[in-house]
Design an enzyme around this catalytic site. Structure first.
Site: not given
Length: 146
Positions: A64-65, A114
């Site tokens: 991914c860029h 979480d």
């Protein structure tokens, strides 16, 4: 494997919207909305986690860029079965922000899990999906029914 060369592409405004759902016990959702979760403000923490994840997406997705993000908006909405996460990411760059939006939706959902797992380990994160993307050579795409 290689990273796609986007150097010759023009910078254009690009937007992506992704969603995720969390199924949970009604009592868990009510505790979140009432601010009665031991770890603190679940919705605020999830919004911050989503924004941080969008900014760090290239650290998690190998090809991914890195992209200069113009904006990231993370919204968590109560629904009958739990919460819905909606993320809108915007940039003016050479490649799209679909991965940033999807990563942000996942991180926001994981943060809710979480923070609430001590009261509801049975929560389910589901339906992580891209709902909209616009900009770039391929134009606009919209999920049917989104």
């Amino acid at each position: 494997m290689k990273m796609v060369d986007v150097g010759d592409k023009p910078k254009t405004e690009r937007v992506a919207v992704a969603t995720a759902r969390l199924r949970m016990l009604p009592a868990t959702r009510e505790r979140i909305l009432a601010g009665q979760v031991e770890k603190g403000d679940v919705l605020a923490a999830a919004r911050i986690a989503g924004i941080m994840a969008a900014k760090r997406t290239p650290d998690f997705v190998p090809l991914c860029h890195p992209i200069a993000l113009a904006g990231v908006d993370v919204t968590l909405t109560p629904v009958d079965e739990g919460l819905e996460v909606l993320v809108r990411v915007k940039t003016v760059d050479r490649t799209g922000v679909e991965m940033e939006a999807l990563t942000a939706a996942c991180a926001a959902a994981l943060t809710v899990y979480d923070m609430c797992k001590s009261v509801d380990r049975g929560m389910v994160i589901e339906a992580v999906q891209l709902d909209h993307k616009s900009g770039g050579r391929s134009g606009t795409w919209e999920r049917e029914g989104a």
